[in-house]
Design a protein around this motif. Structure first.
Motif, short mmCIF file in Angstrom:
data_model
loop_
_atom_site.label_atom_id
_atom_site.label_comp_id
_atom_site.label_asym_id
_atom_site.label_seq_id
_atom_site.Cartn_x
_atom_site.Cartn_y
_atom_site.Cartn_z
N GLU A 1 0.83 -1.21 0.00
CA GLU A 1 0.00 0.00 0.00
C GLU A 1 0.86 1.26 0.00
OE1 GLU A 1 -3.62 2.13 2.44
OE2 GLU A 1 -3.33 -0.03 2.65
N VAL A 2 1.98 1.24 0.73
CA VAL A 2 2.90 2.38 0.72
C VAL A 2 3.46 2.59 -0.68
CG1 VAL A 2 5.13 3.22 1.57
CG2 VAL A 2 3.51 2.21 3.16
N ALA A 3 3.82 1.50 -1.36
CA ALA A 3 4.36 1.61 -2.72
C ALA A 3 3.33 2.20 -3.67
CB ALA A 3 4.82 0.24 -3.22
N ILE A 4 2.10 1.76 -3.58
CA ILE A 4 1.04 2.27 -4.47
C ILE A 4 0.81 3.75 -4.22
CG2 ILE A 4 -1.43 2.13 -4.95
CD1 ILE A 4 -1.18 -0.93 -4.43
N ARG A 5 0.67 4.13 -2.96
CA ARG A 5 0.41 5.54 -2.64
C ARG A 5 1.62 6.43 -2.94
NH1 ARG A 5 -2.34 6.02 3.13
NH2 ARG A 5 -1.90 8.19 2.66
N PHE A 6 2.83 5.94 -2.68
CA PHE A 6 4.03 6.74 -2.92
C PHE A 6 4.25 6.93 -4.42
CE2 PHE A 6 8.66 7.14 -3.50
CZ PHE A 6 8.89 8.26 -2.72
N ASN A 7 4.14 5.87 -5.19
CA ASN A 7 4.37 5.97 -6.63
C ASN A 7 3.27 6.77 -7.34
OD1 ASN A 7 6.80 4.57 -6.50
ND2 ASN A 7 5.78 2.60 -6.77
N ALA A 8 2.09 6.89 -6.72
CA ALA A 8 1.00 7.67 -7.32
C ALA A 8 1.24 9.16 -7.17
CB ALA A 8 -0.32 7.29 -6.67
N LEU A 9 2.13 9.57 -6.27
CA LEU A 9 2.39 11.00 -6.08
C LEU A 9 3.03 11.65 -7.29
CD1 LEU A 9 3.81 11.13 -2.44
CD2 LEU A 9 1.57 11.85 -3.22
N ASP A 10 3.93 10.95 -7.94
CA ASP A 10 4.69 11.52 -9.04
C ASP A 10 5.09 10.39 -9.98
OD1 ASP A 10 6.55 12.76 -10.72
OD2 ASP A 10 7.39 13.98 -9.11
N PRO A 11 4.99 10.60 -11.30
CA PRO A 11 5.38 9.53 -12.23
C PRO A 11 6.86 9.16 -12.12
CG PRO A 11 4.26 11.33 -13.39
CD PRO A 11 4.41 11.75 -11.98
N ASP A 12 7.69 10.08 -11.61
CA ASP A 12 9.12 9.78 -11.48
C ASP A 12 9.40 8.85 -10.30
OD1 ASP A 12 9.69 11.36 -13.65
OD2 ASP A 12 10.11 13.15 -12.44
N TYR A 13 8.47 8.76 -9.37
CA TYR A 13 8.65 7.88 -8.22
C TYR A 13 8.29 6.46 -8.66
CZ TYR A 13 8.46 12.12 -5.31
OH TYR A 13 8.68 13.33 -4.74
N ASN A 14 9.25 5.61 -8.69
CA ASN A 14 8.97 4.22 -9.09
C ASN A 14 9.72 3.26 -8.18
OD1 ASN A 14 11.44 4.91 -10.05
ND2 ASN A 14 11.15 4.12 -12.10
N LEU A 15 9.41 3.33 -6.90
CA LEU A 15 10.05 2.43 -5.95
C LEU A 15 9.32 1.10 -5.91
CD1 LEU A 15 10.82 4.71 -2.86
CD2 LEU A 15 12.39 3.91 -4.61
N THR A 16 10.08 0.04 -5.87
CA THR A 16 9.50 -1.29 -5.73
C THR A 16 9.28 -1.58 -4.26
OG1 THR A 16 11.66 -2.36 -5.56
CG2 THR A 16 10.74 -2.08 -7.80
N MET A 17 8.63 -2.69 -3.98
CA MET A 17 8.40 -3.07 -2.59
C MET A 17 9.72 -3.33 -1.87
SD MET A 17 4.96 -5.41 -2.95
CE MET A 17 5.06 -6.02 -1.29
N GLU A 18 10.70 -3.89 -2.58
CA GLU A 18 12.01 -4.14 -1.97
C GLU A 18 12.71 -2.83 -1.64
OE1 GLU A 18 11.17 -5.63 -4.99
OE2 GLU A 18 10.58 -7.54 -4.09
N ASP A 19 12.59 -1.84 -2.54
CA ASP A 19 13.21 -0.53 -2.29
C ASP A 19 12.61 0.12 -1.04
OD1 ASP A 19 14.75 -0.76 -4.59
OD2 ASP A 19 13.32 0.36 -5.83
N ILE A 20 11.31 0.02 -0.92
CA ILE A 20 10.63 0.63 0.23
C ILE A 20 11.05 -0.09 1.52
CG2 ILE A 20 8.38 0.95 1.32
CD1 ILE A 20 7.35 1.70 -1.47
N THR A 21 11.13 -1.40 1.48
CA THR A 21 11.56 -2.15 2.65
C THR A 21 12.97 -1.75 3.08
OG1 THR A 21 10.18 -4.01 1.97
CG2 THR A 21 11.88 -4.47 3.59
N GLU A 22 13.86 -1.52 2.10
CA GLU A 22 15.23 -1.10 2.41
C GLU A 22 15.29 0.34 2.92
OE1 GLU A 22 17.59 -1.65 -1.08
OE2 GLU A 22 17.36 -3.82 -1.06
N ASN A 23 14.38 1.20 2.44
CA ASN A 23 14.43 2.62 2.79
C ASN A 23 13.67 2.96 4.07
OD1 ASN A 23 15.99 3.14 0.57
ND2 ASN A 23 14.29 3.73 -0.72
N LEU A 24 12.93 2.02 4.62
CA LEU A 24 12.20 2.27 5.87
C LEU A 24 12.88 1.54 7.01
CD1 LEU A 24 8.44 1.93 4.87
CD2 LEU A 24 9.71 4.02 5.36
#
Length: 191
Positions: A108-131
């Motif tokens: 859900e974080v990935a969906i909401r975060f990537n919806a903010l800006d087309p340049d934001y394209n973090l995968t679930m693994e990226d989000i797990t590493e960045n949190l």
């Protein structure tokens, strides 16, 4: 005779020390002046290496959010089979970390975060590493959620979205537990 030999050796050593020229600070400056190109080249190499590192390194920004959470009382039955060396507060912290990086929340974080800006394209693994979630020292029921990204806006957005989703999921779980308890009590009342 032996003492005369020792005395002569001491005199010879003293005479050799007197014959050696004294080295002054002026002599060191002269050596540096003569070898100024080596000193200057060494300084310039270190300077340019530092500038190159600063220019080419991607900056990492971090946003932090402090969360106040309710401590759950655990019973000895629930703690059986878990590591005894862990204190209940570290067990609760580990449980909160696992909730934060659960696939349901991260997706859900990935969906909401990537919806903010087309340049934001973090995968679930990226989000797990960045949190990351930690407990500040001397804070009994406070969690510190931190998010890292390559821009301050992304880091702040990721931390805020992760916090919103985290709190929403915890509230949903509490509400589901309450609904089950109410349903159970209504069934007990009817029977």
């Amino acid at each position: 005779m032996n003492t005369n030999n020792n005395h002569q050796n001491a005199n010879n050593d003293y005479q050799q020390k007197l014959d050696e020229p004294e080295i002054h600070l002026r002599d060191y400056f002269y050596v540096i002046l003569v070898r100024k190109w080596f000193v200057l080249l060494g300084f310039m190499a270190v300077l340019f290496a530092t500038i190159y590192y600063i220019v080419t390194t991607t900056p990492i920004y971090e946003a932090k959010v402090d969360l106040l959470y309710e401590k759950y009382r655990s019973t000895p039955i629930l703690l059986q089979g878990l590591e005894v060396s862990m204190s209940p507060s570290s067990l609760q912290l580990e449980a909160q970390k696992r909730i934060l990086i659960s696939p349901e929340i991260v997706q859900e974080v990935a969906i909401r975060f990537n919806a903010l800006d087309p340049d934001y394209n973090l995968t679930m693994e990226d989000i797990t590493e960045n949190l990351d979630i930690s407990s500040p020292p001397k804070a009994d029921n406070v969690l510190e959620l931190s998010a890292t990204a390559d821009s301050p806006q992304k880091a702040a957005a990721l931390a805020n979205i992760a916090t919103d989703v985290y709190i929403k999921k915890l509230n949903d779980r509490k509400n589901a537990d309450l609904d089950r308890a109410v349903t159970f009590l209504e069934q007990q009342k009817e029977s």
